[in-house]
Design an enzyme around this catalytic site. Sequence first.
Site, mmCIF file in Angstrom:
data_model
loop_
_atom_site.group_PDB
_atom_site.id
_atom_site.type_symbol
_atom_site.label_atom_id
_atom_site.label_comp_id
_atom_site.label_asym_id
_atom_site.label_seq_id
_atom_site.Cartn_x
_atom_site.Cartn_y
_atom_site.Cartn_z
ATOM 1 N N CYS A 246 80.832 38.783 62.383
ATOM 2 C CA CYS A 246 81.888 39.025 61.550
ATOM 3 C C CYS A 246 81.011 39.687 60.302
ATOM 4 O O CYS A 246 80.591 39.236 59.371
ATOM 5 C CB CYS A 246 82.088 37.553 60.960
ATOM 6 S SG CYS A 246 82.567 36.291 62.205
ATOM 7 N N ALA A 248 81.868 42.445 58.131
ATOM 8 C CA ALA A 248 82.165 43.089 56.713
ATOM 9 C C ALA A 248 81.649 42.289 55.816
ATOM 10 O O ALA A 248 81.726 41.109 55.869
ATOM 11 C CB ALA A 248 83.564 43.345 56.651
ATOM 12 N N PRO A 249 81.364 42.844 54.702
ATOM 13 C CA PRO A 249 81.359 44.292 54.361
ATOM 14 C C PRO A 249 80.099 45.175 54.851
ATOM 15 O O PRO A 249 80.037 46.344 54.483
ATOM 16 C CB PRO A 249 81.377 44.273 52.789
ATOM 17 C CG PRO A 249 80.533 43.032 52.172
ATOM 18 C CD PRO A 249 81.003 42.199 53.205
ATOM 19 N N GLY A 250 79.271 44.327 55.463
ATOM 20 C CA GLY A 250 78.039 45.046 56.023
ATOM 21 C C GLY A 250 76.542 45.143 55.500
ATOM 22 O O GLY A 250 75.950 45.573 55.788
ATOM 23 N N GLY A 251 76.627 44.142 54.276
ATOM 24 C CA GLY A 251 75.133 44.093 53.788
ATOM 25 C C GLY A 251 74.355 43.448 54.838
ATOM 26 O O GLY A 251 73.161 44.051 54.907
ATOM 27 N N LYS A 252 74.754 42.398 55.552
ATOM 28 C CA LYS A 252 73.608 41.775 56.339
ATOM 29 C C LYS A 252 73.600 42.554 57.587
ATOM 30 O O LYS A 252 72.363 42.722 58.082
ATOM 31 C CB LYS A 252 74.255 40.184 56.595
ATOM 32 C CG LYS A 252 74.382 39.297 55.654
ATOM 33 C CD LYS A 252 74.641 37.745 56.004
ATOM 34 C CE LYS A 252 74.850 37.050 54.821
ATOM 35 N NZ LYS A 252 76.165 37.590 54.111
ATOM 36 N N ASP A 294 88.309 40.402 67.521
ATOM 37 C CA ASP A 294 88.272 39.163 67.105
ATOM 38 C C ASP A 294 87.229 38.607 67.884
ATOM 39 O O ASP A 294 87.038 38.338 69.084
ATOM 40 C CB ASP A 294 89.440 38.382 67.346
ATOM 41 C CG ASP A 294 89.519 37.048 66.933
ATOM 42 O OD1 ASP A 294 88.531 36.468 66.868
ATOM 43 O OD2 ASP A 294 90.685 36.273 67.033
ATOM 44 N N CYS A 366 79.039 30.829 53.076
ATOM 45 C CA CYS A 366 78.837 30.850 51.613
ATOM 46 C C CYS A 366 79.932 29.839 51.041
ATOM 47 O O CYS A 366 80.347 29.973 50.182
ATOM 48 C CB CYS A 366 79.279 32.513 51.177
ATOM 49 S SG CYS A 366 80.679 32.743 51.415
#
Length: 418
Positions: A246, A248-252, A294, A366
């Site tokens: 999952c 987005a937004p792509g930081g991890k 998905d 989170c």
Amino acid sequence: MALARAAELVGAVLGGGNLTEAFEHMLATHPGWPDATRGAVRDLAWSTLRDFRRSGVVLDRLLHTPPAPAIHGLLLVALTRLRQRPEQAHTVVDQAVQAALELMPGLKNMVNGVLRNALRQRDQWESWAEADEEARLGFPRWWIARLRASAGESWEAALAAGNQRPPMAIRVNTRRTTIDAVLAGLEGAGLIVRRLDNDALLLDRPVPVGRLPGFSDGLLSVQDAGAQWAARLLAPLAGERVLDACAAPGGKTAHLLECADVELLALELDSLRAQRVDSNLARLGLTARVQVADCRRVERWWDGRPFDRILADVPCSASGVARRHPDIKWLRRETDIAQFAAQQAEILDALWQTLAPGGTMLYVTCSVFDEENAGQIARFCALHADAERVPVCGEPDLKLLPNAEHDGFYYALLRKQA
């Protein structure tokens, strides 16, 4: 002008809209706004929603029924500004009346009358707020009750932190530079920064990204310090096959690629959000296969080759990041938690079949609610005999409540027995 635009944003939330989306749409329609205007509108709207009920209890005593969302939002914003700047009361009321003329001219006298009536009772505002649990603690009653039951003695401190402006932390792209070099650059730019245990760099106060030396060159990213535990805990090794389910937004996603040279597949259900993953990776000079899918529909995206490591950063209530998205506090319903938990269970059960024997999966939310966190992992392990809990920092899991350094996160590490 900032008062009227902030009122529009708060009114959009009162009508059931998403605050961030409404703000982005507003910016798109006002491309010429200077940074100061953008910042003023954002700060006023966000602070109004963080303290929504402190102004709300005042209106409860002055209005028989809530007005239209635009005017309701205007009154809440004006009362927030009156609390912030009591010495400017006359100016704030005048600005609110002018905003009403623009938004709903027929209600300008009502706005003027309500605010002047409120000012006549200014000395009672604090006692009204203290007598109302939601106003005093800044969260809905059901939220307060859940956290009180699960967070031990830390529940009230976590709520208090959730009402503050969020901290700003930096993640260093170690593929391109070093932490020491970035530290030196930030300090050279006059910024006060300190290094945390997980190598996140915490600024003493937020600044525009344009003030961060090396940001445009992909040397660093802005990412909450709590979120920076994910890549460290999953600990990918060079050559491994990794899934970010999952993304987005792509930081991890980016952090995993910064840690090791891996073959990474990033899945994202929303095509526009998937584009943000691509953009973030491009700025940082990183490469992954980003696919719109998905993750629960394994047959549509999995090629049958198992993954060595999986990051399951699942959709959740976002209760741990409410200070960044304060509309969550008032739009979320208690019944939503069970719905999120059901979706999370589907994701975990689907992804487990794609993990190689001996491989590890990091479950992340989170959220600060047990039903999405420890309770979810207990359910999963009871159903999957081949799931083994791996200690995290010497504990069964890592529970981070919001504080001055980071937002709220939950981490649990699972190994698939061979």
